[in-house]
Structure formats: structure tokens, C-alpha cells
Motif scaffolding. Structure first.
Motif, PDB file in Angstrom:
ATOM      1  N   ALA A   9       0.994  -1.476  -0.169  1.00  0.00           N
ATOM      2  CA  ALA A   9       0.212   0.149  -0.188  1.00  0.00           C
ATOM      3  C   ALA A   9       1.176   0.778   0.031  1.00  0.00           C
ATOM      4  O   ALA A   9       0.499   2.253  -1.034  1.00  0.00           O
ATOM      5  CB  ALA A   9      -1.125  -0.396   1.369  1.00  0.00           C
ATOM      6  N   TYR A  13       0.685   3.877  -3.362  1.00  0.00           N
ATOM      7  CA  TYR A  13       0.543   5.463  -2.768  1.00  0.00           C
ATOM      8  C   TYR A  13       1.618   6.856  -2.684  1.00  0.00           C
ATOM      9  O   TYR A  13       1.889   7.291  -3.591  1.00  0.00           O
ATOM     10  CB  TYR A  13      -0.088   5.544  -1.110  1.00  0.00           C
ATOM     11  CG  TYR A  13      -0.269   6.978  -0.721  1.00  0.00           C
ATOM     12  CD1 TYR A  13      -1.968   7.207  -0.675  1.00  0.00           C
ATOM     13  CD2 TYR A  13       0.478   7.852   0.006  1.00  0.00           C
ATOM     14  CE1 TYR A  13      -2.079   8.453  -1.089  1.00  0.00           C
ATOM     15  CE2 TYR A  13      -0.029   9.320   0.426  1.00  0.00           C
ATOM     16  CZ  TYR A  13      -1.472   9.459  -0.032  1.00  0.00           C
ATOM     17  OH  TYR A  13      -2.051  10.806   0.634  1.00  0.00           O
ATOM     18  N   SER A  18      -4.636   6.053  -5.407  1.00  0.00           N
ATOM     19  CA  SER A  18      -5.362   6.816  -4.842  1.00  0.00           C
ATOM     20  C   SER A  18      -5.565   5.931  -3.018  1.00  0.00           C
ATOM     21  O   SER A  18      -5.289   4.703  -4.518  1.00  0.00           O
ATOM     22  CB  SER A  18      -6.534   7.675  -4.697  1.00  0.00           C
ATOM     23  OG  SER A  18      -7.500   6.429  -6.004  1.00  0.00           O
ATOM     24  N   THR A  19      -6.241   6.631  -2.095  1.00  0.00           N
ATOM     25  CA  THR A  19      -6.103   5.086  -1.022  1.00  0.00           C
ATOM     26  C   THR A  19      -7.575   4.184  -1.798  1.00  0.00           C
ATOM     27  O   THR A  19      -7.104   3.421  -1.371  1.00  0.00           O
ATOM     28  CB  THR A  19      -6.338   5.986   0.093  1.00  0.00           C
ATOM     29  OG1 THR A  19      -8.424   7.073   0.058  1.00  0.00           O
ATOM     30  CG2 THR A  19      -5.666   6.347   0.742  1.00  0.00           C
ATOM     31  N   THR A  30     -10.841   1.867   1.949  1.00  0.00           N
ATOM     32  CA  THR A  30     -10.322   3.337   2.003  1.00  0.00           C
ATOM     33  C   THR A  30      -9.815   2.864   3.156  1.00  0.00           C
ATOM     34  O   THR A  30      -8.749   4.098   2.964  1.00  0.00           O
ATOM     35  CB  THR A  30     -11.275   4.502   1.007  1.00  0.00           C
ATOM     36  OG1 THR A  30     -11.481   3.248  -0.001  1.00  0.00           O
ATOM     37  CG2 THR A  30     -10.599   5.623   1.320  1.00  0.00           C
ATOM     38  N   VAL A  33      -7.140   1.479   4.674  1.00  0.00           N
ATOM     39  CA  VAL A  33      -5.470   2.184   3.871  1.00  0.00           C
ATOM     40  C   VAL A  33      -4.773   3.401   4.693  1.00  0.00           C
ATOM     41  O   VAL A  33      -3.745   3.621   5.114  1.00  0.00           O
ATOM     42  CB  VAL A  33      -6.118   1.829   2.527  1.00  0.00           C
ATOM     43  CG1 VAL A  33      -4.631   2.689   1.706  1.00  0.00           C
ATOM     44  CG2 VAL A  33      -6.168   1.205   1.605  1.00  0.00           C
ATOM     45  N   GLY A  34      -6.494   4.214   4.122  1.00  0.00           N
ATOM     46  CA  GLY A  34      -5.826   5.725   4.792  1.00  0.00           C
ATOM     47  C   GLY A  34      -5.161   5.423   6.561  1.00  0.00           C
ATOM     48  O   GLY A  34      -3.943   6.428   6.246  1.00  0.00           O
ATOM     49  N   MET A  44       0.892  11.697   4.029  1.00  0.00           N
ATOM     50  CA  MET A  44      -0.895  12.225   2.693  1.00  0.00           C
ATOM     51  C   MET A  44      -0.272  13.364   2.056  1.00  0.00           C
ATOM     52  O   MET A  44      -0.408  13.903   2.797  1.00  0.00           O
ATOM     53  CB  MET A  44      -1.683  12.154   3.599  1.00  0.00           C
ATOM     54  CG  MET A  44      -1.550  10.521   4.711  1.00  0.00           C
ATOM     55  SD  MET A  44      -1.252   8.717   3.584  1.00  0.00           S
ATOM     56  CE  MET A  44      -3.338   9.371   3.275  1.00  0.00           C
TER      57      MET A  44
END
Length: 53
Positions: A9, A13, A18-19, A30, A33-34, A44
């Protein structure tokens, strides 16, 4: 999220994904992941809506 998924991931990124895209690719949500990226210390990007201001 396993260390292997987190590494993938992070790699995606940092490559500009994108997430949302990462979540679909890895079969994760989502927000999962974030949150994982933030906990791992990944810088980020601003949300897309904020980039248009």
C-alpha cells in the motif's frame, strides 16, 4: 493489515495511487488503507477536493 499489505500500500501510494484505488487492488476499505498509511508515518496528500481551491 499485514506488514506485506502495508508495504505494498505504501509503495502504491507513493507511486501516486489513491487510497480508493489501493483499497480496491488489495481488497481493503479506503479508510483502512488511509489509517494504516497514517499510522506508518506516510506523508498523506491533501484530499482531491482541497487541491482545487
Amino acid at each position: 493489515m499485514t506488514p506485506q499489505l502495508l508495504a505494498r500500500a505504501t509503495e502504491l501510494y507513493e507511486a501516486g495511487w489513491s487510497t480508493v484505488q489501493i483499497g480496491k487492488e488489495l481488497g481493503l476499505g479506503t479508510s483502512t488503507v488511509g489509517k494504516a498509511l497514517k499510522r506508518a508515518g506516510v506523508q498523506m496528500r491533501a484530499p482531491v477536493a482541497e487541491r482545487w481551491k
